[in-house]
Design a protein around this motif. Structure first.
Motif, PDB file in Angstrom:
ATOM      1  N   ARG A  90       1.049  -1.527   0.063  1.00  0.00           N
ATOM      2  CA  ARG A  90      -0.054  -0.027   0.470  1.00  0.00           C
ATOM      3  C   ARG A  90       1.257   1.353  -0.221  1.00  0.00           C
ATOM      4  NH1 ARG A  90      -3.591  -4.313   2.228  1.00  0.00           N
ATOM      5  NH2 ARG A  90      -6.118  -2.889   1.672  1.00  0.00           N
ATOM      6  N   PRO A  91       0.936   1.903  -0.859  1.00  0.00           N
ATOM      7  CA  PRO A  91       2.105   2.537  -1.076  1.00  0.00           C
ATOM      8  C   PRO A  91       1.279   3.747  -0.485  1.00  0.00           C
ATOM      9  CG  PRO A  91       0.751   2.530  -3.098  1.00  0.00           C
ATOM     10  CD  PRO A  91       0.329   1.406  -2.131  1.00  0.00           C
ATOM     11  N   ALA A  92       2.319   4.975  -0.295  1.00  0.00           N
ATOM     12  CA  ALA A  92       1.417   6.397   0.302  1.00  0.00           C
ATOM     13  C   ALA A  92       0.859   7.330  -0.080  1.00  0.00           C
ATOM     14  CB  ALA A  92       2.964   7.305   1.611  1.00  0.00           C
ATOM     15  N   ARG A  93       1.096   7.318  -1.678  1.00  0.00           N
ATOM     16  CA  ARG A  93       0.586   8.555  -2.734  1.00  0.00           C
ATOM     17  C   ARG A  93       1.095   7.767  -3.357  1.00  0.00           C
ATOM     18  NH1 ARG A  93       4.826  11.919  -4.191  1.00  0.00           N
ATOM     19  NH2 ARG A  93       6.587  10.749  -3.452  1.00  0.00           N
ATOM     20  N   VAL A  94       0.609   8.283  -5.157  1.00  0.00           N
ATOM     21  CA  VAL A  94       0.175   8.596  -5.829  1.00  0.00           C
ATOM     22  C   VAL A  94       0.519   9.824  -6.757  1.00  0.00           C
ATOM     23  CG1 VAL A  94      -1.174   8.102  -8.214  1.00  0.00           C
ATOM     24  CG2 VAL A  94      -2.013   6.407  -5.720  1.00  0.00           C
ATOM     25  N   LEU A  95       1.889   9.203  -7.824  1.00  0.00           N
ATOM     26  CA  LEU A  95       2.352  10.534  -8.741  1.00  0.00           C
ATOM     27  C   LEU A  95       1.428  10.578 -10.320  1.00  0.00           C
ATOM     28  CD1 LEU A  95       3.273  13.321  -8.797  1.00  0.00           C
ATOM     29  CD2 LEU A  95       5.686  12.022  -9.456  1.00  0.00           C
ATOM     30  N   MET A  96       0.621  11.514 -10.864  1.00  0.00           N
ATOM     31  CA  MET A  96       0.956  11.588 -12.547  1.00  0.00           C
ATOM     32  C   MET A  96       1.225  12.459 -12.932  1.00  0.00           C
ATOM     33  SD  MET A  96      -3.719  10.238 -11.550  1.00  0.00           S
ATOM     34  CE  MET A  96      -4.008   8.102 -12.446  1.00  0.00           C
ATOM     35  N   GLN A  97       1.370  11.943 -14.367  1.00  0.00           N
ATOM     36  CA  GLN A  97       1.884  12.873 -15.226  1.00  0.00           C
ATOM     37  C   GLN A  97       0.355  13.033 -15.763  1.00  0.00           C
ATOM     38  OE1 GLN A  97       1.062  11.471 -18.530  1.00  0.00           O
ATOM     39  NE2 GLN A  97       3.421  10.516 -18.661  1.00  0.00           N
ATOM     40  N   ASP A  98       0.316  14.153 -16.879  1.00  0.00           N
ATOM     41  CA  ASP A  98      -1.354  14.270 -17.844  1.00  0.00           C
ATOM     42  C   ASP A  98      -1.379  13.672 -18.678  1.00  0.00           C
ATOM     43  OD1 ASP A  98      -0.537  17.112 -20.149  1.00  0.00           O
ATOM     44  OD2 ASP A  98       1.055  16.201 -18.426  1.00  0.00           O
ATOM     45  N   PHE A  99      -0.359  12.503 -19.617  1.00  0.00           N
ATOM     46  CA  PHE A  99      -0.173  12.043 -20.807  1.00  0.00           C
ATOM     47  C   PHE A  99      -1.588  10.970 -19.994  1.00  0.00           C
ATOM     48  CE2 PHE A  99       1.978  12.989 -24.396  1.00  0.00           C
ATOM     49  CZ  PHE A  99       1.517  13.996 -24.953  1.00  0.00           C
ATOM     50  N   THR A 100      -0.575  10.558 -19.073  1.00  0.00           N
ATOM     51  CA  THR A 100      -1.301   8.971 -18.650  1.00  0.00           C
ATOM     52  C   THR A 100      -2.580   9.926 -17.024  1.00  0.00           C
ATOM     53  OG1 THR A 100       0.491   8.767 -16.804  1.00  0.00           O
ATOM     54  CG2 THR A 100       0.727   7.446 -18.529  1.00  0.00           C
ATOM     55  N   GLY A 101      -2.043  10.567 -16.856  1.00  0.00           N
ATOM     56  CA  GLY A 101      -3.008  10.987 -16.230  1.00  0.00           C
ATOM     57  C   GLY A 101      -4.607  11.886 -16.461  1.00  0.00           C
ATOM     58  N   VAL A 102      -4.704  12.305 -17.568  1.00  0.00           N
ATOM     59  CA  VAL A 102      -5.982  12.567 -17.892  1.00  0.00           C
ATOM     60  C   VAL A 102      -6.916  11.014 -18.355  1.00  0.00           C
ATOM     61  CG1 VAL A 102      -7.368  13.012 -19.717  1.00  0.00           C
ATOM     62  CG2 VAL A 102      -5.412  14.891 -19.365  1.00  0.00           C
ATOM     63  N   PRO A 103      -6.940   9.944 -18.713  1.00  0.00           N
ATOM     64  CA  PRO A 103      -7.169   9.003 -19.018  1.00  0.00           C
ATOM     65  C   PRO A 103      -7.777   8.243 -17.703  1.00  0.00           C
ATOM     66  CG  PRO A 103      -5.318   8.383 -19.963  1.00  0.00           C
ATOM     67  CD  PRO A 103      -5.435  10.213 -19.285  1.00  0.00           C
ATOM     68  N   GLY A 104      -6.652   8.121 -16.371  1.00  0.00           N
ATOM     69  CA  GLY A 104      -7.006   7.976 -14.655  1.00  0.00           C
ATOM     70  C   GLY A 104      -8.445   8.681 -14.800  1.00  0.00           C
ATOM     71  N   VAL A 105      -7.792  10.477 -15.508  1.00  0.00           N
ATOM     72  CA  VAL A 105      -9.867  11.137 -14.617  1.00  0.00           C
ATOM     73  C   VAL A 105     -10.630  10.598 -15.016  1.00  0.00           C
ATOM     74  CG1 VAL A 105     -10.275  13.216 -13.554  1.00  0.00           C
ATOM     75  CG2 VAL A 105      -7.391  12.801 -13.626  1.00  0.00           C
ATOM     76  N   VAL A 106     -10.593  10.326 -16.267  1.00  0.00           N
ATOM     77  CA  VAL A 106     -11.705  10.379 -17.869  1.00  0.00           C
ATOM     78  C   VAL A 106     -12.639   8.113 -17.348  1.00  0.00           C
ATOM     79  CG1 VAL A 106     -12.445   9.301 -20.222  1.00  0.00           C
ATOM     80  CG2 VAL A 106     -10.689  11.418 -19.842  1.00  0.00           C
ATOM     81  N   ASP A 107     -11.788   7.653 -16.790  1.00  0.00           N
ATOM     82  CA  ASP A 107     -11.813   6.827 -15.961  1.00  0.00           C
ATOM     83  C   ASP A 107     -13.074   6.621 -14.733  1.00  0.00           C
ATOM     84  OD1 ASP A 107     -10.788   5.120 -18.435  1.00  0.00           O
ATOM     85  OD2 ASP A 107      -9.282   4.396 -17.079  1.00  0.00           O
ATOM     86  N   LEU A 108     -12.468   7.582 -13.623  1.00  0.00           N
ATOM     87  CA  LEU A 108     -12.929   8.210 -11.892  1.00  0.00           C
ATOM     88  C   LEU A 108     -14.281   8.481 -12.804  1.00  0.00           C
ATOM     89  CD1 LEU A 108     -10.012   9.702 -10.162  1.00  0.00           C
ATOM     90  CD2 LEU A 108     -10.910   7.396 -10.016  1.00  0.00           C
TER      91      LEU A 108
END
Length: 914
Positions: A81-99
């Motif tokens: 269980r990591p303490a936190r998550v780091l995203m950049q926008d190329f991978t982060g945008v589809p992540g937020v789209v999925d959310l």
């Protein structure tokens, strides 16, 4: 609080505060001596102690960690269980789209959409969207930012919505820096803390990131690595990262780097050694007295390139250098006290002479490292600087000869260096070129891109100052960049600009065309922008094999620019040197870079700064610079602040948007998963060779008007000049599925001598794009498989490599071996990764792509490591059978696959828990 079956909760004082922690020394009273356990595994052990709940983590997992020391390996699956998550926008945008899509799915199920919310802190840094449209002038940065904001406004509006819609979710606006450098210089804490039941719990800072170079943070004693966007979303939503306790390879460093040798030369040597050793899926941990004086900037350079040497991480333990860096970058003194007190109390502090127990070890005397580059298309293919001319000539000679070999070996004192050779390297005469009214010629080997870019090196003041010092000396001697070279400087943080200006070196870089173009990941990910029209014409007319030289970490074919076939990784000072020389067909250890204003030849040695000069320049890097630049890191400029978004829990999708579309992953999803069927009479969509990267599979970089993605956008009113990049359109599945397997350099063995995203539609024998064929197969209800060679999925953590594969209708991939992240991502999207048994491959089965494939054993209970059977039916009706190994490696992965993917499982779990 956790179960704490070993009663390890203890306390310490630091910075005037009391902290509670789960004590490794107290655990050792029961588990036995763990003092020589690798530091990275101690971090995992603490994670298990703190999260022991009797369900996902129980005493057997903790015991297995202690037992690792006996076997130096383990087949036990643990939940991290990591303490936190780091995203950049190329991978982060589809992540937020999925959310956002998950929220809508939960709302349709009659539940509160706010159930879908990050449970772990998430930082998303917008760093992958700036392109080098403008360069070589003082307005380049301003103009590129304006273009970036205009191109990406829809995406940025969407991220601004996510910033206010989700808790525990922060966005670092564009024009700030590269996520890994922001992480290293600001976000990382080395020791994390949170309030639990009235106590302040201290524990190691750990993370997963949606970029494979998340490992850069390992240089600061922080355990973290890249995962697919799918896996990161699950971690955000409270799912543990399922993993086997890894093997740990120890890399011992002794001695010191020689005068004139850079951290980049060191990391290219490390990459070559570890690739040769074979560390895929393993942790690498650095130790030895060579670390004593190695600053964190150098450590981070080495840790950054863990994906290039194939390891899960490249970990450096905490020591005095860690504290020095935290202090330099403006971290709070109380935090520094906590880091040291906690690391010492836990046995996580590196002491001189300490040698942990490792699965295997290798050693490097730093004094043996020589000046190097890597290329032409793989980061592990190191070439000594003195051998660059010979390496390029060999590349050309072998390519034009009658016998083509896949790989030619160039012997050098630095060891065997592989130079990839294939039919795409053509020997051609030079071409006439007119630039800025000056007539000249463009030769094979011409450096058409020279880019100081990427997180790997721009985080390191010593190599950045060295680049500036070379520029200063070159300007003093009257040298200029060759006119055909596209130059750019894209640092990972604004601090770089501050110290280059204070040192007076930015002016010299500007005079050579290395003006600031943006703070972000540019050339390294294909955001190099267009070449001048005259240069593009000369390359195309002569089918010239030209070069880029960049201070990045990736040089896969087709990545930097579609017309640039050879790409060479180098230190920032060497990037400047090659911009002056203008061609890689030179031996820079002997040949002059140019002619001084006094008419005398100028050699690299004339320009190269001494260690003392570099050290004097680095002294100008001050703590105040970091405090100033990170004081308002989340605020953004006036344009960012002016973006207005609706305040709503559920996103309001726009059918007109060509950037953000509602993905189809959850359509028709029932409360319970559907049973899984065997694969029957599937066609082969693509028959692929070895080392097919996620760059080959996933849409990345620019694309043409005549591609399926280009046609789609034009049908929706987007002109070719406004296409932007695939990466910027990751929030639109319609674009991304059309770009899957569409890389201009991918080679489908179903077709002879054809490059690019094409296949043969087996029922008619017609050649067509992979996307068009996949849609035709779907219309006819025919399932698909992909067949591949070794190291399938090498490279960046591209979630769309898996998402696109699923949307094209691919049920399974059958390969000889996989790299870690892509295998996991395939499972996360409900695509089965299967592996040929030893001795079996596409060649031994005589596959041409015309066969049909059936796979049995899927319709029963899905378990880790199953053996399945594949039946191949040839065009003449004959059949053969072979065994396949399921690469579902853990029980969690089996659960995710049964649900059709990890996000489907999370939704069902959350609805069930509501």
């Amino acid at each position: 609080m956790s179960h704490d079956s070993l009663t390890t909760l203890s306390s310490l004082q630091a910075g005037g505060s009391t902290y509670h922690y789960y004590s490794l020394p107290q655990a050792a009273d029961t588990l036995g001596d763990i003092s020589r356990m690798p530091f990275s595994l101690k971090v995992l052990l603490e994670n298990l102690l703190r999260n022991e709940d009797g369900i996902t983590v129980d005493r057997s997992h903790i015991d297995a960690m202690a037992q690792w020391l006996d076997k130096r390996c383990s087949d036990t699956e643990i939940q991290f269980r990591p303490a936190r998550v780091l995203m950049q926008d190329f991978t982060g945008v589809p992540g937020v789209v999925d959310l956002a899509a998950m929220r809508e799915a939960v709302q349709k199920a009659g539940k509160d959409p706010a159930l879908i919310n990050p449970l772990s802190p998430v930082d998303l840094v917008i760093d992958h969207s700036v392109m080098v449209d403008k360069y070589g002038n003082p307005a380049a940065f301003r103009d590129n930012v304006a273009i970036e904001m205009e191109r990406n406004r829809e995406r940025y509006e969407f991220l601004r919505w996510g910033q206010q819609a989700f808790d525990n979710f922060r966005v670092v606006p564009p024009g700030t820096g590269i996520c890994h450098q922001v992480n290293l210089e600001y976000l990382g804490k080395t020791v994390w803390q949170k309030e639990v039941d009235g106590n302040t719990i201290a524990y190691p800072d750990t993370l997963v990131g949606t970029d494979s170079h998340t490992t850069m943070i390992n240089g600061l004693g922080i355990l973290g690595w890249g995962v697919g966007g799918i896996e990161a979303e699950a971690a955000m939503l409270g799912q543990p990262v399922s993993m086997l306790i890894p093997e740990v390879v120890g890399f011992k460093m002794t001695g010191k780097l020689r005068e004139g040798i850079t951290a980049t030369d060191l990391v290219l040597t490390v990459v070559e050694m570890l690739r040769k050793k074979g560390v895929v899926g393993k942790f690498v941990e650095f130790y030895g007295d060579g670390l004593q004086e190695m600053p964190v900037a150098d450590r981070a350079t080495i840790a950054n390139m863990a994906p290039e040497y194939g390891a899960t991480c490249g970990f450096f333990p905490v020591d005095e250098q860690t504290i020095n860096y935290l202090r330099l970058t403006g971290r709070d003194e109380a935090q520094l006290e906590l880091v040291e007190a906690y690391a010492r109390a836990q046995g996580l502090w590196r002491e001189p002479g300490h040698e942990p127990v490792y699965t295997a070890t290798l050693e490097l005397d730093l004094g043996e490292v020589e000046a190097s580059l890597a290329g032409p298309k793989r980061p592990q293919d190191r070439v000594a600087l003195k051998n660059m001319k010979a390496a390029f000539e060999l590349l050309m000679e072998t390519a034009e000869g009658p016998a083509q070999s896949q790989e030619s070996k160039l012997e050098s004192e630095g060891g065997q260096t592989a130079v990839g050779v294939d039919n795409s390297y053509q020997h051609a005469a030079s071409q006439p070129l007119e630039m800025n009214g000056e007539k000249t010629r463009l030769d094979p080997g011409a450096v058409v891109i020279a880019a100081i870019t990427s997180c790997t090196n721009t985080s390191n003041p010593s190599v950045m100052m060295a680049a500036g010092l070379i520029a200063r000396k070159a300007v003093e001697k009257g040298l200029a960049t060759k006119p055909w070279v596209k130059t750019s400087l894209a640092p990972g943080s604004k601090v770089v600009t501050d110290y280059l200006k204070v040192a007076g070196l930015q002016d010299d870089l500007d005079k050579l065309g290395f003006n600031l173009v943006g703070y972000g990941c540019t050339t390294c990910i294909g955001n190099s922008g267009p070449l001048p029209d005259a240069v593009e014409k000369a390359i195309t007319d002569g089918d010239l094999t030209v070069a880029s030289v960049l201070s990045g970490n990736r040089n896969f074919e087709g990545r930097v620019h579609p017309l640039v076939k050879t790409n060479w990784l180098a230190s920032p000072p060497l990037v400047v040197a090659y911009a002056l020389a203008g061609n890689v067909r030179l031996d820079l250890t002997k040949d002059p870079l140019g002619t001084a204003k006094d008419g005398k030849p100028v050699y690299l040695n004339d320009l190269w700064p001494s260690q003392a000069e570099i050290a004097e320049a680095v002294e100008k890097v001050k703590t105040d610079m970091f405090r100033k630049e990170y004081g308002e890191v989340f605020d953004g400029d006036d344009i960012w602040k002016s973006i207005k978004v609706p305040e709503s829990k559920v996103y309001e999708w726009s059918e007109q948007s060509t950037y953000i579309q509602h993905p189809p992953f959850f359509e028709g999803m029932g409360e319970h998963p559907e049973p899984i069927d065997d694969i029957k009479d599937a066609n082969i969509l693509a028959l692929l060779g070895d080392s097919v990267t996620t760059d080959h599979i996933s849409p990345a970089g620019s694309f043409r008007a005549d591609t399926p993605a280009g046609k789609y956008l034009q049908e929706h009113g987007v002109a070719p000049q406004d296409f932007n990049s695939y990466g910027s359109r990751r929030g639109n599945h319609e674009v991304m599925m059309r770009g899957t397997f569409a890389n201009v350099r991918i080679r489908n063995e179903m077709l002879d001598g054809v490059e690019g995203g094409f296949t043969r539609f087996v029922p008619t024998g017609k050649q067509m794009t992979i996307y068009d064929a996949a849609m035709e197969y779907q219309a006819q209800g025919i399932p698909l498989v992909v067949i591949a060679g070794k190291e399938y999925g090498t490279g960046s953590s591209r979630d769309w490599a898996a998402k696109g594969t699923r949307l094209l209708g691919v049920k399974a991939v059958v390969a000889e071996s996989y790299e870690r992240i892509h295998r996991s991502n395939l499972i996360g999207m409900g695509v089965m990764p299967l592996q040929f048994a030893a001795g079996t491959d596409r060649h031994s089965l005589r596959l041409t792509g015309a066969e049909t494939i059936s796979i049995s054993g899927l319709s029963g209970d899905i378990r880790p490591g199953q053996t399945l059977e594949m039946t191949v039916t040839y065009a003449d009706g004959t059949t053969t059978r072979c065994e396949l190994l399921s690469r579902i490696d853990t029980a969690n992965e089996a659960t995710y696959f049964r649900h059709g993917g990890i996000l489907h499982y999370v939704i069902r779990e959350m609805i069930g828990a509501a």
